[in-house]
Design a protein around this motif. Sequence first.
Motif, PDB file in Angstrom:
ATOM      1  N   GLY A 118      -5.725  -2.840   1.242  1.00 52.56           N
ATOM      2  CA  GLY A 118      -4.924  -1.748   1.817  1.00 52.56           C
ATOM      3  C   GLY A 118      -5.206  -0.443   1.092  1.00 52.56           C
ATOM      4  N   CYS A 119      -5.286  -0.517  -0.233  1.00 52.34           N
ATOM      5  CA  CYS A 119      -5.634   0.670  -1.026  1.00 52.34           C
ATOM      6  C   CYS A 119      -7.086   1.053  -0.718  1.00 52.34           C
ATOM      7  CB  CYS A 119      -5.461   0.335  -2.512  1.00 52.34           C
ATOM      8  SG  CYS A 119      -5.677   1.743  -3.609  1.00 52.34           S
ATOM      9  N   GLU A 120      -7.921   0.039  -0.569  1.00 57.25           N
ATOM     10  CA  GLU A 120      -9.349   0.307  -0.294  1.00 57.25           C
ATOM     11  C   GLU A 120      -9.538   0.923   1.091  1.00 57.25           C
ATOM     12  OE1 GLU A 120      -9.967  -3.814  -1.389  1.00 57.25           O
ATOM     13  OE2 GLU A 120     -11.568  -3.183  -2.723  1.00 57.25           O
ATOM     14  N   LEU A 121      -8.740   0.472   2.052  1.00 60.69           N
ATOM     15  CA  LEU A 121      -8.801   1.079   3.389  1.00 60.69           C
ATOM     16  C   LEU A 121      -8.361   2.543   3.316  1.00 60.69           C
ATOM     17  CD1 LEU A 121      -9.037   1.090   6.480  1.00 60.69           C
ATOM     18  CD2 LEU A 121      -6.713   0.107   6.580  1.00 60.69           C
ATOM     19  N   ALA A 122      -7.265   2.792   2.596  1.00 56.88           N
ATOM     20  CA  ALA A 122      -6.791   4.187   2.469  1.00 56.88           C
ATOM     21  C   ALA A 122      -7.876   5.054   1.827  1.00 56.88           C
ATOM     22  CB  ALA A 122      -5.497   4.226   1.647  1.00 56.88           C
ATOM     23  N   MET A 123      -8.541   4.492   0.817  1.00 58.56           N
ATOM     24  CA  MET A 123      -9.584   5.266   0.125  1.00 58.56           C
ATOM     25  C   MET A 123     -10.840   5.434   0.974  1.00 58.56           C
ATOM     26  SD  MET A 123      -9.387   4.146  -3.886  1.00 58.56           S
ATOM     27  CE  MET A 123      -9.693   2.406  -3.649  1.00 58.56           C
ATOM     28  N   ALA A 124     -11.049   4.531   1.924  1.00 58.62           N
ATOM     29  CA  ALA A 124     -12.204   4.659   2.822  1.00 58.62           C
ATOM     30  C   ALA A 124     -11.965   5.753   3.856  1.00 58.62           C
ATOM     31  CB  ALA A 124     -12.492   3.335   3.513  1.00 58.62           C
ATOM     32  N   CYS A 125     -10.677   6.122   4.037  1.00 56.09           N
ATOM     33  CA  CYS A 125     -10.370   7.263   4.901  1.00 56.09           C
ATOM     34  C   CYS A 125     -10.774   8.532   4.145  1.00 56.09           C
ATOM     35  CB  CYS A 125      -8.871   7.278   5.236  1.00 56.09           C
ATOM     36  SG  CYS A 125      -8.351   5.814   6.175  1.00 56.09           S
ATOM     37  N   ASP A 126     -10.655   9.683   4.787  1.00 53.61           N
ATOM     38  CA  ASP A 126     -11.184  10.889   4.149  1.00 53.61           C
ATOM     39  C   ASP A 126     -10.214  11.531   3.176  1.00 53.61           C
ATOM     40  OD1 ASP A 126     -13.803  10.867   5.292  1.00 53.61           O
ATOM     41  OD2 ASP A 126     -12.746  11.064   7.189  1.00 53.61           O
ATOM     42  N   PHE A 127      -8.937  11.452   3.465  1.00 53.99           N
ATOM     43  CA  PHE A 127      -7.959  11.782   2.436  1.00 53.99           C
ATOM     44  C   PHE A 127      -6.647  11.089   2.753  1.00 53.99           C
ATOM     45  CE2 PHE A 127      -7.648  15.411   5.352  1.00 53.99           C
ATOM     46  CZ  PHE A 127      -6.294  15.718   5.418  1.00 53.99           C
ATOM     47  N   ILE A 128      -5.814  11.054   1.706  1.00 55.50           N
ATOM     48  CA  ILE A 128      -4.576  10.277   1.801  1.00 55.50           C
ATOM     49  C   ILE A 128      -3.381  11.211   1.662  1.00 55.50           C
ATOM     50  CG2 ILE A 128      -3.195   8.448   0.731  1.00 55.50           C
ATOM     51  CD1 ILE A 128      -5.831   7.337  -0.481  1.00 55.50           C
ATOM     52  N   ILE A 129      -2.460  11.104   2.614  1.00 55.17           N
ATOM     53  CA  ILE A 129      -1.158  11.756   2.481  1.00 55.17           C
ATOM     54  C   ILE A 129      -0.161  10.625   2.265  1.00 55.17           C
ATOM     55  CG2 ILE A 129       0.592  13.179   3.616  1.00 55.17           C
ATOM     56  CD1 ILE A 129      -1.619  14.595   5.131  1.00 55.17           C
ATOM     57  N   ALA A 130       0.613  10.740   1.194  1.00 54.10           N
ATOM     58  CA  ALA A 130       1.481   9.622   0.820  1.00 54.10           C
ATOM     59  C   ALA A 130       2.949   9.984   0.937  1.00 54.10           C
ATOM     60  CB  ALA A 130       1.180   9.195  -0.613  1.00 54.10           C
ATOM     61  N   ALA A 131       3.738   8.997   1.342  1.00 56.24           N
ATOM     62  CA  ALA A 131       5.192   9.117   1.243  1.00 56.24           C
ATOM     63  C   ALA A 131       5.560   8.913  -0.221  1.00 56.24           C
ATOM     64  CB  ALA A 131       5.859   8.046   2.095  1.00 56.24           C
ATOM     65  N   ASP A 132       6.718   9.441  -0.618  1.00 56.66           N
ATOM     66  CA  ASP A 132       7.106   9.274  -2.028  1.00 56.66           C
ATOM     67  C   ASP A 132       7.412   7.816  -2.372  1.00 56.66           C
ATOM     68  OD1 ASP A 132       9.437   9.188  -0.532  1.00 56.66           O
ATOM     69  OD2 ASP A 132      10.415  10.868  -1.558  1.00 56.66           O
ATOM     70  N   THR A 133       7.447   6.959  -1.363  1.00 59.75           N
ATOM     71  CA  THR A 133       7.673   5.523  -1.579  1.00 59.75           C
ATOM     72  C   THR A 133       6.369   4.742  -1.742  1.00 59.75           C
ATOM     73  OG1 THR A 133       7.532   5.211   0.808  1.00 59.75           O
ATOM     74  CG2 THR A 133       9.749   5.501  -0.122  1.00 59.75           C
ATOM     75  N   ALA A 134       5.234   5.413  -1.625  1.00 54.89           N
ATOM     76  CA  ALA A 134       3.960   4.676  -1.616  1.00 54.89           C
ATOM     77  C   ALA A 134       3.671   4.052  -2.977  1.00 54.89           C
ATOM     78  CB  ALA A 134       2.828   5.626  -1.217  1.00 54.89           C
ATOM     79  N   LYS A 135       3.041   2.869  -2.912  1.00 58.81           N
ATOM     80  CA  LYS A 135       2.606   2.207  -4.150  1.00 58.81           C
ATOM     81  C   LYS A 135       1.173   1.751  -3.941  1.00 58.81           C
ATOM     82  CE  LYS A 135       7.054   0.449  -5.712  1.00 58.81           C
ATOM     83  NZ  LYS A 135       7.830   1.045  -4.588  1.00 58.81           N
ATOM     84  N   PHE A 136       0.306   2.175  -4.847  1.00 67.09           N
ATOM     85  CA  PHE A 136      -1.114   1.855  -4.738  1.00 67.09           C
ATOM     86  C   PHE A 136      -1.488   0.871  -5.838  1.00 67.09           C
ATOM     87  CE2 PHE A 136      -0.381   6.045  -3.020  1.00 67.09           C
ATOM     88  CZ  PHE A 136      -1.128   6.056  -1.858  1.00 67.09           C
TER      89      PHE A 136
END
Length: 258
Positions: A110-128
């Motif tokens: 899931g973290c790897e998929l997010a990083m494969a995207c071009d940039f990440i916008i996160a909610a303050d609840t996100a955990k990587f």
Amino acid sequence: MAFETITVETDDHVCLIKLNRPDALNALNTMLLGELCDALEEADANDKIRVIVVTGSEKAFAAGADIKEMSEKSFVEVFNENLFADASDRIMAIRKPIIAAVSGYALGGGCELAMACDFIIAADTAKFGQPEINLGVIAGMGGTQRLTRYVGKSKSMDMNLSGRFMTAEEAERAGLVSRVVPAKKLMEEAMGAAGKIAEKSLPTILAAKEAVNRSYETTLREGILFERRVFHSMFATEDQKEGMAAFLEKRQPQFRDK
Ligand code: CAA
């Protein structure tokens, strides 16, 4: 196309792909990865779409590769099927920008998929996190490589060796995510960012993505040369003339993707 494990919505220029296996916290099984890649490729081929947003649920962007699906596989099975290679390569081949809008868990794949995207916008609840080490394996879809490029060796080692999770705040400090917003505002922020990008000229958007990605793959000298040549080539577009004329005439540009 009808999908079982994702939903796809499109407005004028933005395609929103939502991972949708809530019972498994969007664990990435073969079907979900296949459907995600199909949807990404469809959006990439659709002339109207300029930007893609990938998101999950409030609780989980994705809690990793599907452990149930792979737990009994042998080395020869994962080697012969080249587990995760197809999805990884297909996502990397997408030319339009992909924004990951992450709420809750983005772990392992899931973290790897997010990083494969071009940039990440996160909610303050996100955990990587890259907790694969707790399962007796290491990251298999870019977690040792992309995370290191995003956050540097020390933090990447820490994450990959300890399996601990990073908060959204730590992830922003480390450069893993570009923006952190209150959870309730996540989709508004991500769709707003996508909408802003979608106002630009498509060939310019594609060129900018390609040039930034080149910095991962080459030396600084070669990267600068690549950027310069692409920059020069933009002067062959009508949109360069329009963009600069609009600035000088103090009006909004009307890009025609030409
Ligand atoms: N694979 C398969 N199923 C998963 C899953 C995963 N990665 N993550 C969660 N689930 C399932 C759980 O098994 C559970 O299903 P059941 O209700 O049928 O038991 C359901 O989702 C809800 O999960 P939890 O009950 O565990 O929820 P929680 O709130 O207590 O904990 C969590 C949440 C901390 C994210 C925990 O689910 C967790 O640790 N998940 C696994 C994280 C992980 O190790 N990810 C790496 C996977 S390997 C990988 O990704 C390899 C790679 O690099 C490509």
